[in-house]
Design a protein around this motif. Sequence first.
Motif, short mmCIF file in Angstrom:
data_model
loop_
_atom_site.label_atom_id
_atom_site.label_comp_id
_atom_site.label_asym_id
_atom_site.label_seq_id
_atom_site.Cartn_x
_atom_site.Cartn_y
_atom_site.Cartn_z
N SER A 39 0.81 -1.21 0.00
CA SER A 39 0.00 0.00 0.00
C SER A 39 0.85 1.26 0.00
O SER A 39 0.38 2.34 -0.38
CB SER A 39 -0.93 -0.01 1.20
N ASP A 40 2.13 1.18 0.41
CA ASP A 40 3.00 2.36 0.41
C ASP A 40 3.61 2.62 -0.96
O ASP A 40 4.13 3.70 -1.21
CB ASP A 40 4.15 2.17 1.39
N GLU A 41 3.61 1.63 -1.81
CA GLU A 41 4.37 1.75 -3.06
C GLU A 41 3.47 2.13 -4.22
O GLU A 41 2.26 1.90 -4.18
CB GLU A 41 5.05 0.41 -3.36
N TYR A 42 4.09 2.70 -5.24
CA TYR A 42 3.36 3.02 -6.45
C TYR A 42 4.28 2.92 -7.66
O TYR A 42 5.50 2.87 -7.51
CB TYR A 42 2.73 4.41 -6.38
N ILE A 43 3.66 2.84 -8.84
CA ILE A 43 4.43 2.70 -10.07
C ILE A 43 4.51 4.05 -10.76
O ILE A 43 3.51 4.76 -10.88
CB ILE A 43 3.75 1.69 -11.02
N LEU A 44 5.71 4.40 -11.19
CA LEU A 44 5.87 5.66 -11.93
C LEU A 44 6.50 5.33 -13.28
O LEU A 44 7.48 4.60 -13.36
CB LEU A 44 6.76 6.63 -11.16
N ASN A 45 5.91 5.89 -14.31
CA ASN A 45 6.44 5.66 -15.64
C ASN A 45 7.31 6.85 -16.04
O ASN A 45 6.88 7.99 -15.94
CB ASN A 45 5.27 5.52 -16.62
N MET A 46 8.53 6.59 -16.48
CA MET A 46 9.43 7.66 -16.90
C MET A 46 9.77 7.41 -18.37
O MET A 46 10.29 6.37 -18.72
CB MET A 46 10.69 7.62 -16.05
N GLY A 47 9.48 8.35 -19.21
CA GLY A 47 9.76 8.17 -20.63
C GLY A 47 8.62 7.48 -21.34
O GLY A 47 7.58 7.28 -20.73
N PRO A 48 8.71 7.12 -22.61
CA PRO A 48 9.91 7.23 -23.45
C PRO A 48 10.28 8.67 -23.84
O PRO A 48 11.38 8.88 -24.31
CB PRO A 48 9.54 6.43 -24.70
N GLN A 49 9.38 9.62 -23.64
CA GLN A 49 9.74 11.00 -23.98
C GLN A 49 10.07 11.73 -22.68
O GLN A 49 9.20 12.35 -22.08
CB GLN A 49 8.58 11.69 -24.69
N HIS A 50 11.30 11.60 -22.25
CA HIS A 50 11.70 12.27 -21.01
C HIS A 50 13.05 12.91 -21.25
O HIS A 50 13.94 12.28 -21.80
CB HIS A 50 11.78 11.25 -19.87
N PRO A 51 13.23 14.17 -20.85
CA PRO A 51 14.48 14.86 -21.19
C PRO A 51 15.74 14.18 -20.65
O PRO A 51 16.79 14.27 -21.26
CB PRO A 51 14.30 16.25 -20.58
N SER A 52 15.63 13.46 -19.53
CA SER A 52 16.85 12.91 -18.96
C SER A 52 17.28 11.62 -19.65
O SER A 52 18.37 11.14 -19.40
CB SER A 52 16.67 12.64 -17.48
N THR A 53 16.45 11.06 -20.48
CA THR A 53 16.85 9.80 -21.10
C THR A 53 17.57 10.02 -22.43
O THR A 53 18.05 9.07 -23.03
CB THR A 53 15.63 8.89 -21.34
N HIS A 54 17.67 11.27 -22.89
CA HIS A 54 18.43 11.61 -24.10
C HIS A 54 18.04 10.75 -25.29
O HIS A 54 18.89 10.25 -26.01
CB HIS A 54 19.93 11.47 -23.87
N GLY A 55 16.77 10.55 -25.46
CA GLY A 55 16.35 9.69 -26.55
C GLY A 55 15.08 9.01 -26.11
O GLY A 55 14.39 9.50 -25.22
#
Lengths: 152, 375
Positions: free
Chosen positions: B14-30
């Motif tokens: 119950s404390d955890e959650y899922i976060l999606n990063m990208g595919p369009q994210h500035p820190s992934t450089h692609g």
Amino acid sequence: MTHTELLEKLQAKHRITESKEDLGVLNAAVGAGAFKSVIKTLKEELGYTQLNFVTAIDWPANNNIEVIYRLYNYDTNSDAVIRVKLDRTKPEIATISDIFSTANWHERETAEMFGITFLGHPDPNRLILPDGVIAPLRKDYKDAAMIPLPKA
Amino acid sequence: MTIKAPFELEKISSDEYILNMGPQHPSTHGVLRIILKLDGETVRDIYPDIGYIHSSVEKICENRKYEMITPFTDRLDYLSAVNYNLAYVMAVEKLLGVQVPERAEYMRVMLAELNRIMSHLMWFAAYGMDMGALTPIIYAFREREEIIDIMEGMTGGRMIHHALRIGGFKYDLQKDFMERLKKFLSHIDDRVDEYEALLINNIIFTARTKGMGILPKDMAINYGVTGPSLRGSDCAYDLRRNAPYSIYPKFDFKVCTGRNGDTWDRSKVRMDEIRESARILRQAMDGIPSGDIMAKVPRIIKPAPGEYYSKVECARGEFGAYIVSDGTEKPYRIKFRSPSFSNLSVIREITIGTKIADVIAIMGSLDLVIPEIDR
């Protein structure tokens, strides 16, 4: 260590079905049952600590798929190639991701590109391809995008 | 995508959650997607999802003649294209049994080292941005522009050069190449000192990177990590030294290593490598002979049946081209071993337990280029 010495050391412990030297590199063909212990010996006893890549080659003429494992020893600067022939209709082979962690991703890629099943793989999900594209690197793969456009 | 492993939605507390990063994210450089399982800001699990720009280069190459494949290798990595050309052309030359003239070898090393500096400068610029420092990009692009201009004068391409040919070069160095290179080399060392003062030794930067994302040596080798990311872990493995190719044995250079294998060490190794590349360039400038730039290569390239794997130390690690020839004009099978692919696979081991902002710092320190991961 030359390839003949390496081959002798491997042959003392394992059954190598055939071997050849290809531009200075030992190519050893091993059966699907024994290859895992050969790779283990190479890593733990002979210092081949890096797995460069895992890939496969499709040979429709011989009706088999060869899985290629390429290992490298940094200290002696020597390579070793282990080849395992699989049946093309039902290619199955054990995973080596418990020996080399890097094999995890390389095997996932090879699995989806050639339709090979790696038995016991910890994460058998698709890695690169979307669902629905089946074994595109096999020689008989057909796709509408591969047919050249007619010349105007 | 269905996420089956390593975490399933039912297993989330119950404390955890899922976060999606990208595919369009500035820190992934692609286009790289990362799925994170978080507890507040702490990373509990991480799962990279790659393949968004997969173009099946290997299949395309199987349907092309040997000389048509070189430009595809440029496009795998738009930051240090010459190194990628080099691995491919060396493999074909070995299969053909062609000996490249010495002048061409010198030119190859010079362009490869210029590309390495270019790539490390780009990393420095982008990494500063990842860490919230917006100035480094302005500084690093000043020097990078000089190299790009030199490369443009030499090949016509700014980032994707298609500089090398099977057997050597098509064109010799342009007239003012040496002059411009000399001018560039006269100030690069001072500029690297400046960069180190600006970012690498900056107190905020060190506080965020020291002790962060520690990658032990054994784990790095087990995961096939190569290049500066491996050398940061106190491991002096460099293919230019361990498996010498081209004319690298002729040059005197140091294999730069870090001590702890943390994010800061990986950063420092890249800065040191710029200095070493500049040293190699100075030696190459002094030693370059005159003569032919192209070996005698048959008009129709048909290597004898066989296979060869040639590898180079590119800016990110070991890049290799594995070619299987069946004696025809087209390769039977071609496999590109890309360094970022293996380097990224270790990320799960070194990010669990850190904070979400550190994921960006750790990912940036691996210097990923997405086209070569997806291929």
